[in-house]
Design a protein around this motif. Sequence first.
Motif, PDB file in Angstrom:
ATOM      1  N   ASN A  41       0.825  -1.217   0.000  1.00  0.00           N
ATOM      2  CA  ASN A  41       0.000   0.000   0.000  1.00  0.00           C
ATOM      3  C   ASN A  41       0.860   1.268   0.000  1.00  0.00           C
ATOM      4  OD1 ASN A  41      -2.579   1.174   0.041  1.00  0.00           O
ATOM      5  ND2 ASN A  41      -2.599   1.364   2.270  1.00  0.00           N
ATOM      6  N   SER A  42       2.150   1.108  -0.308  1.00  0.00           N
ATOM      7  CA  SER A  42       3.073   2.257  -0.190  1.00  0.00           C
ATOM      8  C   SER A  42       2.660   3.428  -1.073  1.00  0.00           C
ATOM      9  CB  SER A  42       4.490   1.855  -0.586  1.00  0.00           C
ATOM     10  OG  SER A  42       4.909   0.700   0.074  1.00  0.00           O
ATOM     11  N   PHE A  43       2.190   3.138  -2.299  1.00  0.00           N
ATOM     12  CA  PHE A  43       1.896   4.229  -3.224  1.00  0.00           C
ATOM     13  C   PHE A  43       0.767   5.120  -2.738  1.00  0.00           C
ATOM     14  CE2 PHE A  43       4.187   1.667  -6.425  1.00  0.00           C
ATOM     15  CZ  PHE A  43       5.049   2.656  -6.857  1.00  0.00           C
ATOM     16  N   ALA A  44      -0.211   4.534  -2.047  1.00  0.00           N
ATOM     17  CA  ALA A  44      -1.366   5.325  -1.613  1.00  0.00           C
ATOM     18  C   ALA A  44      -1.103   6.008  -0.274  1.00  0.00           C
ATOM     19  CB  ALA A  44      -2.592   4.438  -1.520  1.00  0.00           C
ATOM     20  N   SER A  45      -0.279   5.398   0.572  1.00  0.00           N
ATOM     21  CA  SER A  45      -0.055   5.805   1.965  1.00  0.00           C
ATOM     22  C   SER A  45      -1.269   5.423   2.800  1.00  0.00           C
ATOM     23  CB  SER A  45       0.216   7.312   2.118  1.00  0.00           C
ATOM     24  OG  SER A  45      -0.998   8.021   2.353  1.00  0.00           O
ATOM     25  N   PRO A  46      -1.081   5.263   4.122  1.00  0.00           N
ATOM     26  CA  PRO A  46      -2.230   4.854   4.948  1.00  0.00           C
ATOM     27  C   PRO A  46      -3.290   5.940   5.061  1.00  0.00           C
ATOM     28  CG  PRO A  46      -0.253   5.126   6.292  1.00  0.00           C
ATOM     29  CD  PRO A  46       0.174   5.318   4.872  1.00  0.00           C
ATOM     30  N   VAL A  47      -2.983   7.147   4.603  1.00  0.00           N
ATOM     31  CA  VAL A  47      -3.975   8.224   4.649  1.00  0.00           C
ATOM     32  C   VAL A  47      -4.982   8.079   3.503  1.00  0.00           C
ATOM     33  CG1 VAL A  47      -4.225  10.729   4.343  1.00  0.00           C
ATOM     34  CG2 VAL A  47      -2.461   9.841   5.846  1.00  0.00           C
ATOM     35  N   ASN A  48      -4.542   7.556   2.374  1.00  0.00           N
ATOM     36  CA  ASN A  48      -5.389   7.563   1.175  1.00  0.00           C
ATOM     37  C   ASN A  48      -6.038   6.228   0.823  1.00  0.00           C
ATOM     38  OD1 ASN A  48      -5.253  10.254   0.557  1.00  0.00           O
ATOM     39  ND2 ASN A  48      -3.324  10.039  -0.550  1.00  0.00           N
ATOM     40  N   GLN A  49      -5.604   5.148   1.427  1.00  0.00           N
ATOM     41  CA  GLN A  49      -6.216   3.847   1.095  1.00  0.00           C
ATOM     42  C   GLN A  49      -6.002   2.883   2.258  1.00  0.00           C
ATOM     43  OE1 GLN A  49      -6.226   1.945  -3.029  1.00  0.00           O
ATOM     44  NE2 GLN A  49      -4.490   0.853  -2.109  1.00  0.00           N
ATOM     45  N   ASN A  50      -7.065   2.222   2.690  1.00  0.00           N
ATOM     46  CA  ASN A  50      -6.966   1.267   3.802  1.00  0.00           C
ATOM     47  C   ASN A  50      -7.500  -0.096   3.371  1.00  0.00           C
ATOM     48  OD1 ASN A  50      -7.813   4.033   5.775  1.00  0.00           O
ATOM     49  ND2 ASN A  50      -5.810   3.083   5.780  1.00  0.00           N
ATOM     50  N   PRO A  51      -6.642  -0.952   2.837  1.00  0.00           N
ATOM     51  CA  PRO A  51      -7.093  -2.213   2.239  1.00  0.00           C
ATOM     52  C   PRO A  51      -7.701  -3.206   3.228  1.00  0.00           C
ATOM     53  CG  PRO A  51      -4.922  -1.587   1.441  1.00  0.00           C
ATOM     54  CD  PRO A  51      -5.215  -0.700   2.589  1.00  0.00           C
ATOM     55  N   ILE A  52      -7.409  -3.064   4.515  1.00  0.00           N
ATOM     56  CA  ILE A  52      -8.007  -4.010   5.477  1.00  0.00           C
ATOM     57  C   ILE A  52      -9.527  -3.850   5.470  1.00  0.00           C
ATOM     58  CG2 ILE A  52      -8.217  -4.485   7.986  1.00  0.00           C
ATOM     59  CD1 ILE A  52      -5.133  -4.365   8.025  1.00  0.00           C
ATOM     60  N   ALA A  53      -9.986  -2.629   5.203  1.00  0.00           N
ATOM     61  CA  ALA A  53     -11.436  -2.389   5.113  1.00  0.00           C
ATOM     62  C   ALA A  53     -12.052  -3.170   3.943  1.00  0.00           C
ATOM     63  CB  ALA A  53     -11.703  -0.901   4.941  1.00  0.00           C
ATOM     64  N   PHE A  54     -11.233  -3.521   2.956  1.00  0.00           N
ATOM     65  CA  PHE A  54     -11.731  -4.321   1.826  1.00  0.00           C
ATOM     66  C   PHE A  54     -11.516  -5.821   2.073  1.00  0.00           C
ATOM     67  CE2 PHE A  54     -10.639  -0.208  -0.138  1.00  0.00           C
ATOM     68  CZ  PHE A  54     -11.836   0.088  -0.779  1.00  0.00           C
ATOM     69  N   GLY A  55     -10.970  -6.167   3.229  1.00  0.00           N
ATOM     70  CA  GLY A  55     -10.810  -7.579   3.587  1.00  0.00           C
ATOM     71  C   GLY A  55      -9.426  -8.164   3.371  1.00  0.00           C
ATOM     72  N   VAL A  56      -8.443  -7.317   3.015  1.00  0.00           N
ATOM     73  CA  VAL A  56      -7.077  -7.824   2.790  1.00  0.00           C
ATOM     74  C   VAL A  56      -6.487  -8.323   4.111  1.00  0.00           C
ATOM     75  CG1 VAL A  56      -4.737  -7.074   2.190  1.00  0.00           C
ATOM     76  CG2 VAL A  56      -6.665  -6.380   0.771  1.00  0.00           C
ATOM     77  N   ASP A  57      -5.701  -9.394   4.053  1.00  0.00           N
ATOM     78  CA  ASP A  57      -5.138  -9.966   5.280  1.00  0.00           C
ATOM     79  C   ASP A  57      -3.941  -9.181   5.806  1.00  0.00           C
ATOM     80  OD1 ASP A  57      -6.771 -12.406   5.648  1.00  0.00           O
ATOM     81  OD2 ASP A  57      -6.026 -12.838   3.633  1.00  0.00           O
ATOM     82  N   LEU A  58      -2.996  -8.864   4.908  1.00  0.00           N
ATOM     83  CA  LEU A  58      -1.791  -8.156   5.363  1.00  0.00           C
ATOM     84  C   LEU A  58      -1.518  -6.945   4.470  1.00  0.00           C
ATOM     85  CD1 LEU A  58       0.666 -11.116   6.109  1.00  0.00           C
ATOM     86  CD2 LEU A  58      -0.411  -9.628   7.800  1.00  0.00           C
ATOM     87  N   VAL A  59      -1.262  -5.803   5.104  1.00  0.00           N
ATOM     88  CA  VAL A  59      -0.937  -4.580   4.369  1.00  0.00           C
ATOM     89  C   VAL A  59       0.515  -4.226   4.674  1.00  0.00           C
ATOM     90  CG1 VAL A  59      -1.439  -2.113   4.165  1.00  0.00           C
ATOM     91  CG2 VAL A  59      -3.304  -3.742   4.482  1.00  0.00           C
ATOM     92  N   VAL A  60       1.259  -3.946   3.617  1.00  0.00           N
ATOM     93  CA  VAL A  60       2.684  -3.654   3.757  1.00  0.00           C
ATOM     94  C   VAL A  60       2.958  -2.231   3.282  1.00  0.00           C
ATOM     95  CG1 VAL A  60       4.973  -4.377   2.990  1.00  0.00           C
ATOM     96  CG2 VAL A  60       3.188  -6.072   3.279  1.00  0.00           C
ATOM     97  N   HIS A  61       3.875  -1.559   3.951  1.00  0.00           N
ATOM     98  CA  HIS A  61       4.317  -0.235   3.494  1.00  0.00           C
ATOM     99  C   HIS A  61       5.831  -0.158   3.467  1.00  0.00           C
ATOM    100  CE1 HIS A  61       0.702   2.244   3.431  1.00  0.00           C
ATOM    101  NE2 HIS A  61       0.277   1.523   4.450  1.00  0.00           N
ATOM    102  N   SER A  62       6.350   0.551   2.471  1.00  0.00           N
ATOM    103  CA  SER A  62       7.702   1.056   2.587  1.00  0.00           C
ATOM    104  C   SER A  62       7.562   2.389   3.316  1.00  0.00           C
ATOM    105  CB  SER A  62       8.341   1.273   1.209  1.00  0.00           C
ATOM    106  OG  SER A  62       9.497   2.083   1.377  1.00  0.00           O
ATOM    107  N   CYS A  63       7.967   2.435   4.580  1.00  0.00           N
ATOM    108  CA  CYS A  63       7.855   3.685   5.371  1.00  0.00           C
ATOM    109  C   CYS A  63       8.880   4.712   4.899  1.00  0.00           C
ATOM    110  CB  CYS A  63       8.070   3.406   6.859  1.00  0.00           C
ATOM    111  SG  CYS A  63       6.926   2.223   7.539  1.00  0.00           S
ATOM    112  N   THR A  64       9.849   4.237   4.124  1.00  0.00           N
ATOM    113  CA  THR A  64      10.865   5.112   3.534  1.00  0.00           C
ATOM    114  C   THR A  64      10.214   6.238   2.727  1.00  0.00           C
ATOM    115  OG1 THR A  64      12.118   3.060   3.229  1.00  0.00           O
ATOM    116  CG2 THR A  64      12.942   5.001   2.074  1.00  0.00           C
TER     117      THR A  64
END
Length: 385
Positions: free
Chosen positions: A180-203
């Motif tokens: 989910n790095s491209f969207a950032s946690p501000v713009n997209q939250n995939p767990i709400a769509f049922g995804v099991d694991l969300v990954v980010h490059s915090c870099t």
Amino acid sequence: MELSYILNELGEDRELYFNAVAPPILQTSNFAARSVADLRHMLQHEPEAHLYTRGNNPTVTILEKKIAALEGAEHAIAFGSGIAAVSAAVLSQVNTGDHVVCVKKPYTWTNTLMKRFLPRFGVEVTMVDGTDPENYRNAIKLNTRLLYLESPNSYTFELQDIAAVVAIAKEHNCKTIIDNSFASPVNQNPIAFGVDLVVHSCTKYIGGHSDTMGGIVCGSRETINRIFEREYMTLGAILSPHDAWLLIRGLRTLPVRMERIAASTSKVVDFLVKHPKVEKVHFPLLSSHPQYNLAQKQLRNNTGQFSVLLKTENIKKVEAFCDRLQHFLMAASWGGHESLIYPIAASYTDHGLKPTLPFNLVRFYIGLEDPEYLIRDIEQALEEI
Ligand SMILES: Cc1ncc(COP(=O)(O)O)c(C=O)c1O
């Protein structure tokens, strides 16, 4: 949970550190037990205990709590880089003999993980065009365990329909992971769509200043604790307390930066789509984009990345355009304060592998500068085309 609470208060037990407004960097490798009974308790509850910094560190824990809350996840675990987080998440879901379906053209080193690394351990991977969720379904085999997404996707920013891919995964008893790095946690939250694991490059956006690296995996407490006990503790790709502190600092301004970046990017994209020397702009939040409706469903706002196909058959002209830009640094990565370009032309050499992307594709990242200042710069550089 409110965004302001998450970013300013959650996880910060200030009374434990003299009510300091900024959290301390707990630069320690280990933590002493008060008694044998205490140590026994720490050993038995290591995923929660502060025993050794390769496991838990209080500064890192603050970051994990905040990002888990931003993603609407029960729990999160931080890593020393985004790719360490991607690798640990993927490895946690597969065993020898399993099969993974992965979106085509993911981030470069995710691609290497899928194509070169997993096969060494007997895990088979099929790459699919993720723009049609049915491609995921059609690639599923009896031994498929994992569907991997990256939406928007690297370089050309195609989307996957997250809810549709999750539904297919559930029908076939597979897990889902999304970068989910491209969207950032501000713009997209995939767990709400049922995804099991969300990954980010915090870099990228989370750090926001191009001065630190990190990664994070968010998911259920059970899955994250399992990653802690296996991939995290054995591979040891931890985030240092100092980097966690920098990432917490980045989080304070994340929504403000994302808002500014979204507004500036719209202006720059508007300029580029109308320009006669631009053949195409890859940006899912353009109303003419074939996935515009899906983008509106999944993304709260646009982000700073897009790519542009320049109208030329001549690689030298692409190079001249890129070299002439004054206010865009030419660099990998994105998500910081500074605007960047990344020309695919740089991957074209007289020998070696032929890149799959065209030489006239230039990826842009819009930072925090005045958009008019950036547009003027692009305008003068386009004279080369
Ligand atoms: C989409 C995406 N995921 C993961 C990564 C890897 O992150 P890091 O460089 O922090 O390891 C990157 C890096 O560019 C990326 O673009």
